[in-house]
Design an enzyme around this catalytic site. Structure first.
Site, PDB file in Angstrom:
ATOM      1  N   LYS A   1      13.091  -5.461   6.850  1.00 40.74           N
ATOM      2  CA  LYS A   1      12.633  -6.359   8.019  1.00 40.74           C
ATOM      3  C   LYS A   1      11.826  -7.515   7.781  1.00 40.74           C
ATOM      4  O   LYS A   1      12.157  -8.537   8.421  1.00 40.74           O
ATOM      5  CB  LYS A   1      11.494  -5.385   8.512  1.00 40.74           C
ATOM      6  CG  LYS A   1      11.940  -3.914   9.190  1.00 40.74           C
ATOM      7  CD  LYS A   1      10.737  -3.155   9.515  1.00 40.74           C
ATOM      8  CE  LYS A   1      11.049  -1.575  10.128  1.00 40.74           C
ATOM      9  NZ  LYS A   1      11.564  -0.984   8.770  1.00 40.74           N
ATOM     10  N   VAL A   2      11.166  -7.884   6.798  1.00 43.44           N
ATOM     11  CA  VAL A   2      10.752  -8.952   6.581  1.00 43.44           C
ATOM     12  C   VAL A   2      11.553 -10.192   6.105  1.00 43.44           C
ATOM     13  O   VAL A   2      11.490 -11.162   6.594  1.00 43.44           O
ATOM     14  CB  VAL A   2       9.444  -8.846   5.501  1.00 43.44           C
ATOM     15  CG1 VAL A   2       8.758 -10.308   5.235  1.00 43.44           C
ATOM     16  CG2 VAL A   2       8.237  -7.865   6.113  1.00 43.44           C
TER      17      VAL A   2
ATOM     18  N   ASP B   1      20.601  -7.547  -1.196  1.00 41.03           N
ATOM     19  CA  ASP B   1      20.089  -6.111  -0.653  1.00 41.03           C
ATOM     20  C   ASP B   1      21.060  -5.145  -0.751  1.00 41.03           C
ATOM     21  O   ASP B   1      22.264  -5.234   0.013  1.00 41.03           O
ATOM     22  CB  ASP B   1      19.363  -6.206   0.583  1.00 41.03           C
ATOM     23  CG  ASP B   1      18.548  -4.814   0.626  1.00 41.03           C
ATOM     24  OD1 ASP B   1      19.102  -3.879   0.452  1.00 41.03           O
ATOM     25  OD2 ASP B   1      17.335  -5.046   1.311  1.00 41.03           O
TER      26      ASP B   1
ATOM     27  N   ARG C   1       5.458  -7.757  -3.778  1.00 39.73           N
ATOM     28  CA  ARG C   1       4.431  -6.817  -4.607  1.00 39.73           C
ATOM     29  C   ARG C   1       4.397  -7.678  -6.006  1.00 39.73           C
ATOM     30  O   ARG C   1       5.595  -8.003  -6.471  1.00 39.73           O
ATOM     31  CB  ARG C   1       4.905  -5.520  -4.829  1.00 39.73           C
ATOM     32  CG  ARG C   1       4.963  -4.637  -3.457  1.00 39.73           C
ATOM     33  CD  ARG C   1       3.524  -4.369  -3.524  1.00 39.73           C
ATOM     34  NE  ARG C   1       3.222  -3.194  -2.462  1.00 39.73           N
ATOM     35  CZ  ARG C   1       3.046  -3.449  -1.231  1.00 39.73           C
ATOM     36  NH1 ARG C   1       2.986  -4.744  -0.832  1.00 39.73           N
ATOM     37  NH2 ARG C   1       2.770  -2.524  -0.151  1.00 39.73           N
TER      38      ARG C   1
ATOM     39  N   GLU D   1      -4.862  -7.095  -8.653  1.00 37.89           N
ATOM     40  CA  GLU D   1      -5.639  -7.851  -7.629  1.00 37.89           C
ATOM     41  C   GLU D   1      -6.969  -7.095  -7.370  1.00 37.89           C
ATOM     42  O   GLU D   1      -7.264  -6.040  -7.494  1.00 37.89           O
ATOM     43  CB  GLU D   1      -5.033  -7.474  -6.195  1.00 37.89           C
ATOM     44  CG  GLU D   1      -3.629  -8.047  -6.209  1.00 37.89           C
ATOM     45  CD  GLU D   1      -2.687  -7.948  -5.002  1.00 37.89           C
ATOM     46  OE1 GLU D   1      -3.282  -7.327  -4.033  1.00 37.89           O
ATOM     47  OE2 GLU D   1      -1.471  -8.452  -4.967  1.00 37.89           O
TER      48      GLU D   1
ATOM     49  N   HIS E   1      -3.476 -12.256  -1.143  1.00 38.33           N
ATOM     50  CA  HIS E   1      -2.729 -11.106  -0.416  1.00 38.33           C
ATOM     51  C   HIS E   1      -2.948 -11.211   0.969  1.00 38.33           C
ATOM     52  O   HIS E   1      -3.579 -10.253   1.682  1.00 38.33           O
ATOM     53  CB  HIS E   1      -3.373  -9.765  -1.136  1.00 38.33           C
ATOM     54  CG  HIS E   1      -2.349  -8.771  -0.903  1.00 38.33           C
ATOM     55  ND1 HIS E   1      -2.074  -7.653  -1.776  1.00 38.33           N
ATOM     56  CD2 HIS E   1      -1.492  -8.721   0.204  1.00 38.33           C
ATOM     57  CE1 HIS E   1      -1.016  -7.007  -1.409  1.00 38.33           C
ATOM     58  NE2 HIS E   1      -0.552  -7.469  -0.106  1.00 38.33           N
TER      59      HIS E   1
ATOM     60  N   GLY F   1      -0.466 -11.881   3.596  1.00 36.92           N
ATOM     61  CA  GLY F   1       0.760 -11.552   3.995  1.00 36.92           C
ATOM     62  C   GLY F   1       0.623 -10.997   5.475  1.00 36.92           C
ATOM     63  O   GLY F   1       1.097 -11.306   6.301  1.00 36.92           O
TER      64      GLY F   1
END
Length: 609
Positions: free
Chosen positions: A218-219, A238, A299, A328, A346, A348
């Protein structure tokens, strides 16, 4: 199926428990959540159990419904729209920044828990819940902070919100790409320090450059659309990306090595799995064009941060833009402080719109789960009748192993689109319930290179989402009375890294059966073998001649690799044969190279099961 105990309870329930009109004229006002759908035997029993209905006396409905209103603990900030939805259904306790001990103390009085990435839902949390916790909702995609095994053991459903922050993450990836290319962050810091360094912060143009998108979900596909608008040439890797969807956007699908070696910019959108952990290592950076630029909004763990630091210092990587990190928040990170790194904490999914969308999506999933509905975003707890689970239990591991083995035989970047599963059974094929086995094959195929967690609830949904079509065929096996004699998995329209796994019609084909209670591989392509599917597996195609077992086994033994099983299959004597070797340890590259250099070995592949 209703148990005998359930039937006895049903016959003694008073008449008002069977239908809404006979239950009580005020029922819809008192408990609207039970009246959204007709009462059935299933939810009548659930309601009776939750209300502790007696067969001899009518309860005080007002007090009972008040007492059974569920409690939902929200441990991290959630958008108002989501909270409003939750409050319309349940008592909501918003308690933020709980320590692990405080969370364990609170959880025993909660029916549901909603978290983001900061709350660790450990085994201790499920133990402290004492069976009351019915659902954990993760407001976002990743579920690294939830112990799924413990959740399943304690009967707790876990749901997530995988779609609402797609656009926000894609936009942030594009923002980092542009800011990195034009040194926006560094120039801004320089200006604030009172400097005017126009010559130092000369950037690079994006138009005409090649952007490799690693992970075309999706992203990744949304990033591709926006990058195409900037005039970039976009390629992607992918294994599940449908070629027609890529073509529609104008994206070329490549293998992993082809994508990283041809790119000027690389944008990461792959999940963190055992297979992708630190996949961007020294070896991967060595394959890249000198001066490549990397963006990561996926990630942090997919990059070996020490290796990236070395690549930056050597000039292999000119710049990096990072939104995520292995730890993190990062502590004393040389990477964050590097002059050629643009870093954000982070962000996003951090837009107002995305936060509200995630809040609503997870609230709907949690409320639905508490109402007993099956959620497409469920990530654990397959619901299988006990009698079916008991009968098919020996074949569950076989199904997953065959799927995992088959996907590792696929080579190239065209993507997996079509899988056929053939079950041989000694019973009437129509009596064979294959839902669980199909789910486990889907799990084996998808999970090794995806962040999706597959079970009976979501297997078909995620397979469809990935563009993966799974068909099934049931054929009789006259010589067996077992529910499943064998399972065959075929993947069509793909290339294979082990040509001998291809059947006559060009499909990757593997077949297995259960022997002595354990999964065994019984056929690869047209070659019959017999090897236990435990640990790891080496497949070799060789000239069928004496001494081959000793030579290959000797190489493994000399390098301290223990052989657990070995089997040789051939089609014609003294022609070609396949040797299947089960090994306890993963051989190093030197050991595998030695096997590959044995003159009679024509091809081989190592498979991690």
């Amino acid at each position: 199926m209703i148990s005998s105990s359930s039937c006895s309870r049903l016959t003694t329930l008073p008449p008002y428990t069977i239908s809404t009109p006979r239950l009580c004229p005020q029922f819809p006002k008192l408990c609207p959540r039970f009246c959204k759908k007709p009462l059935t035997i299933t939810n009548v029993l659930k309601i009776a159990d939750s209300l502790n209905l007696s067969s001899t006396a009518a309860p005080d409905l007002h007090s009972l419904f008040s007492r059974t209103k569920p409690t939902i603990l929200v441990s991290e900030k959630l958008g108002d729209a989501g909270l409003d939805l939750l409050r319309s259904f349940a008592d909501v306790d918003c308690s933020y920044n709980l320590s692990p001990d405080d969370l364990c103390s609170k959880i025993s009085s909660c029916d549901a828990l909603i978290v983001r990435s900061g709350t660790k839902v450990t085994r201790q949390v499920f133990e402290a819940a004492k069976g009351r916790l019915k659902v954990v909702g993760r407001a976002g995609v990743g579920i690294d902070n939830v112990d799924l095994q413990a959740a399943t053991e304690f009967g707790c459903l876990v749901v997530n919100a995988p779609t609402a922050n797609t656009i926000a993450a894609a936009e942030h990836g594009i923002a980092l790409l542009a800011a990195m290319a034009r040194n926006v962050a560094q120039a801004d810091a320089s200006m604030k320090a009172g400097k005017w360094l126009r010559n130092k912060y000369v950037g690079v143009s994006m138009v005409g450059k090649t952007l490799a998108i690693m992970g075309f979900g999706k992203v990744g596909s949304e990033v591709a659309r926006r990058a195409k608008g900037l005039g970039m040439h976009v390629v992607a890797h992918d294994p599940y990306a449908p070629a027609d969807r890529a073509r529609a956007i104008g994206v070329e699908l490549l293998s992993f090595d082809e994508a990283v070696s041809t790119a000027d910019f690389i944008s990461l959108h792959i999940p963190l799995t055992p297979a992708t952990c630190k996949v961007f290592s020294d070896a991967t950076f060595a394959k890249m064009k000198r001066g490549v630029r990397i963006i990561n909004v996926a990630r942090g763990g997919v990059i070996d941060e020490d290796a990236l630091l070395r690549a930056l210092d050597s000039g292999i990587v000119a710049q990096a833009a990072l939104d995520v990190f292995g730890e993190e928040p990062p502590k004393d990170s040389k990477l964050v402080q590097h002059q050629n790194v643009t870093a954000t904490p982070h962000l996003g999914a951090s837009t107002k719109e995305a936060q509200e969308g995630v809040a609503v999506e997870i609230a709907e999933a949690v409320v639905g789960a508490l109402q007993g509905e099956l959620s497409a975003t469920a990530v654990n707890a397959p619901m299988v009748p006990p009698e079916v689970l008991s009968e098919l239990a020996p074949y569950v591991a076989l199904a997953e192993k065959l799927g995992r083995l088959a996907v590792q035989l696929v080579s190239g970047g065209s993507g997996i689109k079509s899988v056929k599963v053939v079950y041989r059974s000694g019973r009437d094929p129509d009596d064979l319930d294959t839902r669980l086995l199909r789910a486990m094959i889907t799990k084996g195929i998808i999970e090794p290179i995806s962040d999706s967690v597959i079970n009976l609830v979501n297997a078909d949904f995620i397979a469809k989402q990935k563009g993966l079509g799974i068909s099934e065929e049931r054929v009789p096996a006259n010589s067996s009375l077992q529910p499943v004699d064998s399972i065959q998995v075929r993947i069509s329209n793909v290339n294979s890294k082990f040509q001998s796994a291809l059947s006559e019609n060009g499909e990757i084909s593997v077949e297995g059966r259960v022997k002595y209670g354990k999964p065994h591989l019984s056929r690869v392509g047209s070659f019959e073998v017999d090897v236990s599917l435990e640990g790891n597996l080496i497949l070799c195609r060789q000239v069928d001649q004496p001494g081959m077992i000793g030579r290959v086994g000797g190489i493994l033994g000399e390098n301290n690799v223990n052989v657990s099983f070995m089997s040789v299959g051939r089609t014609v004597r003294r022609k070609k044969a396949i040797m299947a070797i089960g090994v306890d340890e993963e051989p190093d590259k030197d050991t595998l190279n030695k096997i590959g250099h044995v003159p009679a070995v024509e091809e081989f592949v190592f498979l991690n099961l």
